[in-house]
Design a protein around this motif. Structure first.
Motif, PDB file in Angstrom:
ATOM      1  N   MET A   1       0.846  -1.193   0.000  1.00 22.43           N
ATOM      2  CA  MET A   1       0.000   0.000   0.000  1.00 22.43           C
ATOM      3  C   MET A   1       0.884   1.247   0.000  1.00 22.43           C
ATOM      4  SD  MET A   1      -2.963   1.088   2.682  1.00 22.43           S
ATOM      5  CE  MET A   1      -1.838   1.503   4.008  1.00 22.43           C
ATOM      6  N   ASP A   2       0.514   2.215  -0.823  1.00 19.90           N
ATOM      7  CA  ASP A   2       1.279   3.446  -0.884  1.00 19.90           C
ATOM      8  C   ASP A   2       1.027   4.309   0.341  1.00 19.90           C
ATOM      9  OD1 ASP A   2       2.349   2.749  -3.272  1.00 19.90           O
ATOM     10  OD2 ASP A   2       0.935   3.907  -4.482  1.00 19.90           O
ATOM     11  N   LEU A   3       2.062   5.007   0.750  1.00 18.70           N
ATOM     12  CA  LEU A   3       1.941   5.948   1.852  1.00 18.70           C
ATOM     13  C   LEU A   3       1.329   7.250   1.366  1.00 18.70           C
ATOM     14  CD1 LEU A   3       5.495   5.374   3.357  1.00 18.70           C
ATOM     15  CD2 LEU A   3       3.347   4.513   4.297  1.00 18.70           C
ATOM     16  N   ASP A   4       0.790   8.012   2.287  1.00 25.52           N
ATOM     17  CA  ASP A   4       0.268   9.341   1.985  1.00 25.52           C
ATOM     18  C   ASP A   4       1.397  10.340   2.272  1.00 25.52           C
ATOM     19  OD1 ASP A   4      -1.265  11.553   1.480  1.00 25.52           O
ATOM     20  OD2 ASP A   4      -2.386  11.476   3.368  1.00 25.52           O
ATOM     21  N   ILE A   5       1.953  10.939   1.229  1.00 23.07           N
ATOM     22  CA  ILE A   5       3.099  11.835   1.380  1.00 23.07           C
ATOM     23  C   ILE A   5       2.652  13.280   1.200  1.00 23.07           C
ATOM     24  CG2 ILE A   5       5.369  12.474   0.458  1.00 23.07           C
ATOM     25  CD1 ILE A   5       5.793   9.558  -0.253  1.00 23.07           C
ATOM     26  N   LYS A   6       2.978  14.107   2.184  1.00 21.74           N
ATOM     27  CA  LYS A   6       2.521  15.498   2.208  1.00 21.74           C
ATOM     28  C   LYS A   6       3.700  16.439   2.434  1.00 21.74           C
ATOM     29  CE  LYS A   6      -1.828  14.131   4.467  1.00 21.74           C
ATOM     30  NZ  LYS A   6      -2.689  14.313   5.676  1.00 21.74           N
ATOM     31  N   LYS A   7       3.572  17.654   1.932  1.00 19.21           N
ATOM     32  CA  LYS A   7       4.595  18.671   2.166  1.00 19.21           C
ATOM     33  C   LYS A   7       4.480  19.163   3.609  1.00 19.21           C
ATOM     34  CE  LYS A   7       6.107  21.086  -1.177  1.00 19.21           C
ATOM     35  NZ  LYS A   7       6.339  22.015  -2.326  1.00 19.21           N
ATOM     36  N   TYR A   8       5.616  19.329   4.235  1.00 17.48           N
ATOM     37  CA  TYR A   8       5.685  19.784   5.616  1.00 17.48           C
ATOM     38  C   TYR A   8       5.199  21.226   5.741  1.00 17.48           C
ATOM     39  CZ  TYR A   8       7.919  21.718   9.827  1.00 17.48           C
ATOM     40  OH  TYR A   8       8.169  22.365  11.007  1.00 17.48           O
ATOM     41  N   THR A   9       4.488  21.520   6.826  1.00 16.35           N
ATOM     42  CA  THR A   9       4.104  22.885   7.168  1.00 16.35           C
ATOM     43  C   THR A   9       4.603  23.210   8.578  1.00 16.35           C
ATOM     44  OG1 THR A   9       1.956  22.184   8.023  1.00 16.35           O
ATOM     45  CG2 THR A   9       2.062  22.854   5.700  1.00 16.35           C
ATOM     46  N   PHE A  40      13.064  21.656   0.534  1.00 11.24           N
ATOM     47  CA  PHE A  40      11.720  21.073   0.656  1.00 11.24           C
ATOM     48  C   PHE A  40      11.783  19.959   1.691  1.00 11.24           C
ATOM     49  CE2 PHE A  40      13.733  19.179  -3.111  1.00 11.24           C
ATOM     50  CZ  PHE A  40      13.765  17.832  -2.761  1.00 11.24           C
ATOM     51  N   THR A  41      10.659  19.721   2.344  1.00 10.48           N
ATOM     52  CA  THR A  41      10.539  18.684   3.368  1.00 10.48           C
ATOM     53  C   THR A  41       9.210  17.976   3.176  1.00 10.48           C
ATOM     54  OG1 THR A  41      11.918  19.868   4.970  1.00 10.48           O
ATOM     55  CG2 THR A  41      10.376  18.254   5.857  1.00 10.48           C
ATOM     56  N   PHE A  42       9.253  16.641   3.135  1.00 16.49           N
ATOM     57  CA  PHE A  42       8.034  15.851   2.952  1.00 16.49           C
ATOM     58  C   PHE A  42       7.876  14.880   4.110  1.00 16.49           C
ATOM     59  CE2 PHE A  42       9.018  16.977  -1.509  1.00 16.49           C
ATOM     60  CZ  PHE A  42       7.820  17.600  -1.841  1.00 16.49           C
ATOM     61  N   MET A  43       6.613  14.645   4.466  1.00 20.04           N
ATOM     62  CA  MET A  43       6.249  13.741   5.550  1.00 20.04           C
ATOM     63  C   MET A  43       5.451  12.582   4.973  1.00 20.04           C
ATOM     64  SD  MET A  43       4.937  16.831   8.036  1.00 20.04           S
ATOM     65  CE  MET A  43       4.777  15.875   9.533  1.00 20.04           C
ATOM     66  N   ALA A  44       5.724  11.371   5.447  1.00 20.74           N
ATOM     67  CA  ALA A  44       5.032  10.173   4.965  1.00 20.74           C
ATOM     68  C   ALA A  44       4.140   9.614   6.073  1.00 20.74           C
ATOM     69  CB  ALA A  44       6.042   9.130   4.517  1.00 20.74           C
ATOM     70  N   ALA A  48      -3.041   7.596   9.909  1.00 16.96           N
ATOM     71  CA  ALA A  48      -2.852   8.843  10.657  1.00 16.96           C
ATOM     72  C   ALA A  48      -1.471   8.923  11.292  1.00 16.96           C
ATOM     73  CB  ALA A  48      -3.932   8.952  11.738  1.00 16.96           C
ATOM     74  N   ASN A  49      -0.657   7.908  11.094  1.00 15.65           N
ATOM     75  CA  ASN A  49       0.640   7.830  11.768  1.00 15.65           C
ATOM     76  C   ASN A  49       1.762   8.358  10.882  1.00 15.65           C
ATOM     77  OD1 ASN A  49      -0.445   6.492  14.080  1.00 15.65           O
ATOM     78  ND2 ASN A  49      -0.476   4.576  12.897  1.00 15.65           N
ATOM     79  N   LEU A  50       2.542   9.306  11.416  1.00 16.15           N
ATOM     80  CA  LEU A  50       3.719   9.798  10.718  1.00 16.15           C
ATOM     81  C   LEU A  50       4.819   8.740  10.841  1.00 16.15           C
ATOM     82  CD1 LEU A  50       5.290  12.070   9.271  1.00 16.15           C
ATOM     83  CD2 LEU A  50       5.908  12.953  11.536  1.00 16.15           C
ATOM     84  N   VAL A  51       5.268   8.200   9.709  1.00 17.49           N
ATOM     85  CA  VAL A  51       6.248   7.116   9.731  1.00 17.49           C
ATOM     86  C   VAL A  51       7.559   7.485   9.050  1.00 17.49           C
ATOM     87  CG1 VAL A  51       4.527   5.288   9.916  1.00 17.49           C
ATOM     88  CG2 VAL A  51       5.229   6.096   7.642  1.00 17.49           C
ATOM     89  N   GLY A  52       7.594   8.631   8.342  1.00 20.41           N
ATOM     90  CA  GLY A  52       8.831   8.978   7.656  1.00 20.41           C
ATOM     91  C   GLY A  52       8.919  10.447   7.324  1.00 20.41           C
ATOM     92  N   LEU A  53      10.142  10.902   7.091  1.00 21.08           N
ATOM     93  CA  LEU A  53      10.401  12.305   6.828  1.00 21.08           C
ATOM     94  C   LEU A  53      11.653  12.423   5.970  1.00 21.08           C
ATOM     95  CD1 LEU A  53       9.877  15.398   7.748  1.00 21.08           C
ATOM     96  CD2 LEU A  53      11.645  14.931   9.456  1.00 21.08           C
ATOM     97  N   ILE A  54      11.639  13.327   5.000  1.00 26.31           N
ATOM     98  CA  ILE A  54      12.851  13.679   4.273  1.00 26.31           C
ATOM     99  C   ILE A  54      13.028  15.188   4.334  1.00 26.31           C
ATOM    100  CG2 ILE A  54      11.661  13.752   2.018  1.00 26.31           C
ATOM    101  CD1 ILE A  54      14.365  12.795   0.789  1.00 26.31           C
ATOM    102  N   VAL A  55      14.214  15.621   4.692  1.00 27.21           N
ATOM    103  CA  VAL A  55      14.562  17.044   4.782  1.00 27.21           C
ATOM    104  C   VAL A  55      15.697  17.313   3.806  1.00 27.21           C
ATOM    105  CG1 VAL A  55      15.319  18.918   6.302  1.00 27.21           C
ATOM    106  CG2 VAL A  55      13.968  17.032   7.244  1.00 27.21           C
ATOM    107  N   THR A  56      15.606  18.379   3.016  1.00 23.53           N
ATOM    108  CA  THR A  56      16.683  18.729   2.078  1.00 23.53           C
ATOM    109  C   THR A  56      17.123  20.175   2.302  1.00 23.53           C
ATOM    110  OG1 THR A  56      15.229  19.561   0.326  1.00 23.53           O
ATOM    111  CG2 THR A  56      15.670  17.193   0.342  1.00 23.53           C
ATOM    112  N   TRP A  57      18.394  20.435   2.026  1.00 25.51           N
ATOM    113  CA  TRP A  57      18.915  21.798   2.167  1.00 25.51           C
ATOM    114  C   TRP A  57      20.149  21.969   1.297  1.00 25.51           C
ATOM    115  CZ3 TRP A  57      19.777  17.941   5.614  1.00 25.51           C
ATOM    116  CH2 TRP A  57      21.087  17.694   6.016  1.00 25.51           C
ATOM    117  N   LYS A  58      20.585  23.221   1.169  1.00 25.44           N
ATOM    118  CA  LYS A  58      21.791  23.529   0.405  1.00 25.44           C
ATOM    119  C   LYS A  58      22.868  24.073   1.329  1.00 25.44           C
ATOM    120  CE  LYS A  58      19.661  24.282  -4.122  1.00 25.44           C
ATOM    121  NZ  LYS A  58      19.410  25.251  -5.226  1.00 25.44           N
ATOM    122  N   ASN A  59      24.116  23.945   0.865  1.00 27.02           N
ATOM    123  CA  ASN A  59      25.274  24.373   1.632  1.00 27.02           C
ATOM    124  C   ASN A  59      26.037  25.392   0.800  1.00 27.02           C
ATOM    125  OD1 ASN A  59      28.121  24.384   2.476  1.00 27.02           O
ATOM    126  ND2 ASN A  59      27.539  22.742   3.877  1.00 27.02           N
TER     127      ASN A  59
END
Length: 293
Positions: A1-9, A40-44, A48-59
């Motif tokens: 089953m696919d996760l529900d992935i949303k942009k972080y607020t 950008f940051t996305f939450m998976a 209703a359970n948050l199970v994953g997160l990806i955070v990106t940034w530049k240096n």
């Protein structure tokens, strides 16, 4: 089953911080999320359970890749990391390669990055050197030993030092190139070095710089950190041991208990220091870059 992935607020910071408790989290990443400095940051979500997160940034120092971290809730039933990375590839325009780092003990993520054909571009060792041991005092009589404090007011010698620092750093970061900067900007990068604990070896005849090694304050008050080091020619590589010997003496004289450092496998200078001293064993910090989804 696919996760529900949303942009972080911004109002989800508490939820994100709670998820991060399950993982080793660098303070930098928390600050990036909290102060909205990410690209950008996305939450998976699994239901209703948050199970994953990806955070990106530049240096700013290394602008030619996009840094990221994955955080996954333990025992999640879905392939969380893979779905997050696939979502990013499908929904974001990626101008530069993705790059991430993690401890070698993070086996699940290591296997994921290998599965996605990401390449290990660097391994970093972060051991401690116990200063209660006995150390040999090395002779440097062939060269002229100076501290950074000794040459601070010598504009031409400082410029030659900084040009050497720039050259060596660029050559050891070819997989993740450095931004274009002036000599003055490069000099600012080591402006926090301890002036009388950072050592330089010079040719006594023409005052050319043979080698350098910087020393810095560390987070722990009982420690000092070995910083950038390098030589003008590879035939002088072994003289870095002389500079390390003086840094050990400086630290012991000033009642510090340990020297610490970050020793990258892409730097022959760092590895020379690492092999020459009896550092304690430590886990390895692995850096991956590139890959596909």
């Amino acid at each position: 089953m696919d996760l529900d992935i949303k942009k972080y607020t911004e109002n989800q910071f508490g939820e994100v911080k709670e998820l991060m408790k399950y993982s080793y989290v660098e303070p930098l990443v928390i600050q990036i999320v909290e102060h909205l400095k990410y690209e950008f940051t996305f939450m998976a979500y699994d239901g209703a359970n948050l199970v994953g997160l990806i955070v990106t940034w530049k240096n700013k120092l290394h602008p030619y890749c996009l840094y990221f971290r994955l955080y996954i809730k333990p025992f999640s039933s879905q392939n969380v990391g893979l779905q997050l990375l696939q979502y990013v590839k499908q929904n974001e325009v990626l101008e530069f390669p993705l790059q991430t780092s993690l401890w070698e003990t993070s086996r699940e993520l290591m296997e994921l990055y290998e599965q996605l054909d990401m390449n290990i571009i660097r391994k970093t060792y972060m051991p401690k050197l116990d200063l209660q041991q006995r150390f040999q005092v090395l002779d440097q009589s062939v060269y002229e030993l100076k501290t950074l404090k000794d040459i601070m007011d010598n504009h031409s010698q400082m410029e030659r030092l900084t040009e050497l620092v720039k050259r060596n750093y660029e050559e050891t970061h070819l997989a993740n190139p450095v931004a274009e900067m002036s000599i003055q900007q490069w000099q600012q990068l080591y402006s926090d070095a301890i002036l009388d604990g950072s050592f330089i070896l010079c040719n006594p005849v023409n005052q050319n710089i043979i080698a350098y090694s910087f020393l810095h304050e560390a987070e722990d008050e009982a420690e000092l950190e070995i910083g950038w080091s390098g030589v003008d020619q590879l035939e002088h590589l072994s003289v870095l041991q002389i500079l390390t010997s003086h840094q050990i003496t400086y630290a012991k004289t000033n009642d510090y208990k340990y020297l610490v450092g970050e020793f990258d496998t892409t730097s022959i200078y760092a590895l020379e220091i690492l092999k020459s001293c009896p550092f304690e064993p430590s886990p390895t910090w692995i850096t991956f870059q590139g890959g596909k989804c």
